[in-house]
Scaffold this active site. Structure first.
Site, PDB file in Angstrom:
ATOM      1  N   ASN A  55       0.844  -1.190   0.000  1.00 14.69           N
ATOM      2  CA  ASN A  55       0.000   0.000   0.000  1.00 14.69           C
ATOM      3  C   ASN A  55       0.886   1.249   0.000  1.00 14.69           C
ATOM      4  O   ASN A  55       1.469   1.595   1.023  1.00 14.69           O
ATOM      5  CB  ASN A  55      -0.908  -0.027   1.243  1.00 14.69           C
ATOM      6  CG  ASN A  55      -1.794   1.206   1.331  1.00 14.69           C
ATOM      7  OD1 ASN A  55      -1.906   1.982   0.390  1.00 14.69           O
ATOM      8  ND2 ASN A  55      -2.439   1.380   2.479  1.00 14.69           N
TER       9      ASN A  55
ATOM     10  N   SER B  78       3.496  -1.590  10.356  1.00 17.06           N
ATOM     11  CA  SER B  78       4.951  -1.451  10.462  1.00 17.06           C
ATOM     12  C   SER B  78       5.695  -2.745  10.146  1.00 17.06           C
ATOM     13  O   SER B  78       6.712  -3.067  10.763  1.00 17.06           O
ATOM     14  CB  SER B  78       5.339  -0.917  11.846  1.00 17.06           C
ATOM     15  OG  SER B  78       4.810   0.378  12.052  1.00 17.06           O
TER      16      SER B  78
ATOM     17  N   GLY C 263       2.491   2.815  10.861  1.00 19.29           N
ATOM     18  CA  GLY C 263       3.345   3.982  10.666  1.00 19.29           C
ATOM     19  C   GLY C 263       3.992   4.502  11.935  1.00 19.29           C
ATOM     20  O   GLY C 263       4.610   5.563  11.931  1.00 19.29           O
TER      21      GLY C 263
ATOM     22  N   GLU D 242      -7.010   4.475   8.238  1.00 21.02           N
ATOM     23  CA  GLU D 242      -6.828   5.910   7.968  1.00 21.02           C
ATOM     24  C   GLU D 242      -8.112   6.521   7.428  1.00 21.02           C
ATOM     25  O   GLU D 242      -8.415   7.681   7.693  1.00 21.02           O
ATOM     26  CB  GLU D 242      -5.653   6.104   6.998  1.00 21.02           C
ATOM     27  CG  GLU D 242      -4.315   5.855   7.674  1.00 21.02           C
ATOM     28  CD  GLU D 242      -3.187   5.468   6.744  1.00 21.02           C
ATOM     29  OE1 GLU D 242      -2.104   5.180   7.258  1.00 21.02           O
ATOM     30  OE2 GLU D 242      -3.393   5.439   5.509  1.00 21.02           O
TER      31      GLU D 242
ATOM     32  N   HIS E 199      -9.599   0.824   5.261  1.00 22.90           N
ATOM     33  CA  HIS E 199      -8.319   1.096   5.920  1.00 22.90           C
ATOM     34  C   HIS E 199      -8.545   2.038   7.098  1.00 22.90           C
ATOM     35  O   HIS E 199      -9.363   2.956   7.026  1.00 22.90           O
ATOM     36  CB  HIS E 199      -7.320   1.704   4.933  1.00 22.90           C
ATOM     37  CG  HIS E 199      -5.920   1.703   5.449  1.00 22.90           C
ATOM     38  ND1 HIS E 199      -5.470   2.632   6.355  1.00 22.90           N
ATOM     39  CD2 HIS E 199      -4.878   0.870   5.209  1.00 22.90           C
ATOM     40  CE1 HIS E 199      -4.198   2.379   6.649  1.00 22.90           C
ATOM     41  NE2 HIS E 199      -3.817   1.314   5.969  1.00 22.90           N
TER      42      HIS E 199
ATOM     43  N   LYS F  99      -0.050   4.230  -0.251  1.00 23.23           N
ATOM     44  CA  LYS F  99      -0.750   5.364   0.371  1.00 23.23           C
ATOM     45  C   LYS F  99      -0.630   6.606  -0.533  1.00 23.23           C
ATOM     46  O   LYS F  99      -0.647   6.488  -1.748  1.00 23.23           O
ATOM     47  CB  LYS F  99      -0.242   5.594   1.794  1.00 23.23           C
ATOM     48  CG  LYS F  99      -0.351   4.323   2.652  1.00 23.23           C
ATOM     49  CD  LYS F  99      -0.117   4.557   4.110  1.00 23.23           C
ATOM     50  CE  LYS F  99      -0.280   3.250   4.870  1.00 23.23           C
ATOM     51  NZ  LYS F  99      -0.144   3.430   6.318  1.00 23.23           N
TER      52      LYS F  99
ATOM     53  N   GLU G 166      -5.031  -4.884  10.863  1.00 19.92           N
ATOM     54  CA  GLU G 166      -4.054  -3.816  11.041  1.00 19.92           C
ATOM     55  C   GLU G 166      -4.325  -3.075  12.347  1.00 19.92           C
ATOM     56  O   GLU G 166      -5.192  -2.199  12.400  1.00 19.92           O
ATOM     57  CB  GLU G 166      -4.132  -2.827   9.873  1.00 19.92           C
ATOM     58  CG  GLU G 166      -3.760  -3.420   8.531  1.00 19.92           C
ATOM     59  CD  GLU G 166      -3.372  -2.350   7.537  1.00 19.92           C
ATOM     60  OE1 GLU G 166      -2.246  -2.389   7.053  1.00 19.92           O
ATOM     61  OE2 GLU G 166      -4.187  -1.456   7.275  1.00 19.92           O
TER      62      GLU G 166
END
Length: 257
Positions: A10, A212, A172, A98, A96, A12, A166
């Site tokens: 991904n 990560s 991150g 985010e 996701h 992003k 996740e």
């Protein structure tokens, strides 16, 4: 039932034309396990999908990072599932964290997206995961089960779904769920599928880990029995992504022993 190892990259909201060409060249020149051993899916930003489609090696697939919840029309700024299919894109990442957190996408909204994307012929990487606050309060499985339940209520066939666990606190941040923590949630998710969807779906659905993941920690994570691969963020923009793809051999070695 053997589940083929799955590695998603991904990207992003990153990249320029020059950087994309460089990354794709690195991927194309890499020696990785065959398609029989690992399924690799690269997910660039929307604007680079046609470029990557043109340049990427044919044994890798491409995913969009999102799509709209229904047919296109007067939805400024959105991209429909039909457009992705028209471009020859086979996968899409949905739910996701985010997007759940920054754009307030609810469990039901994500589930609607998953169902619609599947109905148009896309395959879906459906993301679930808890925040640090939720983990510390002991509600990890309740959160992840609720996210999965919303999808299960909308979907009848799971063959084109990969579940990505996740933990939000590990995305991150440099913090990674320990192999034992990842295995525990993956095991419980598979058990939830077994009880609530069916034994066959539980046995065949790939549950991948994201948060990560990098070249240093991927092998130990891949060795866990219910970890079927990875959804890689930052490291997918670096040469170490090749090393992560190669961890698929950890599974094949384990099976042959």
């Amino acid at each position: 039932m053997a589940r083929k190892f799955f590695v998603g990259g991904n990207w992003k909201c990153n990249g320029t034309v020059e950087e994309v060409k460089k990354i794709v060249t690195t991927l194309s020149e890499a020696e990785v396990p065959s398609e029989d051993v690992v399924e690799v899916v690269i997910s660039p930003p929307f604007v680079f999908l046609p470029l990557v489609k043109t340049l990427l090696r044919r044994d890798f697939s491409i995913a969009a990072q999102n799509c709209w919840v229904r047919k296109g029309g007067a939805f400024t700024g959105e991209v429909s599932a039909e457009m992705l299919v028209n471009l020859g894109i086979s996968w899409v990442i949905l739910g996701h964290s985010e997007r759940r957190l920054l754009l307030n996408e609810s469990n039901d909204f994500v589930a609607d997206k998953v169902a619609y994307a599947l109905s148009q012929g896309l395959k879906v990487i459906a993301c679930v995961g808890e925040t640090l606050e939720q983990r510390e309060s002991g509600s990890t499985m309740a959160v992840v089960a609720a996210q999965t339940k919303a999808i299960a209520e909308q979907v009848t066939h799971w063959s084109n779904i990969v579940l990505a666990y996740e933990p939000v606190w590990a995305i991150g941040t440099g913090k990674v769920a320990t192999p034992a923590q990842a295995q525990e949630v993956h095991f419980e998710l598979r058990k939830w599928l077994h009880v609530n969807v069916g034994a066959e779906v539980a046995a065949s659905t790939r549950i991948i880990y994201g948060g990560s993941v990098n070249g240093a920690n991927c092998k130990e994570l891949a060795a866990q029995p219910d970890v079927d691969g990875f959804l890689v963020g930052g490291a997918s923009l670096k040469p170490e992504f090749i090393d992560i793809i190669k961890t698929a051999t950890v599974k094949t070695t384990a099976k042959s022993e």
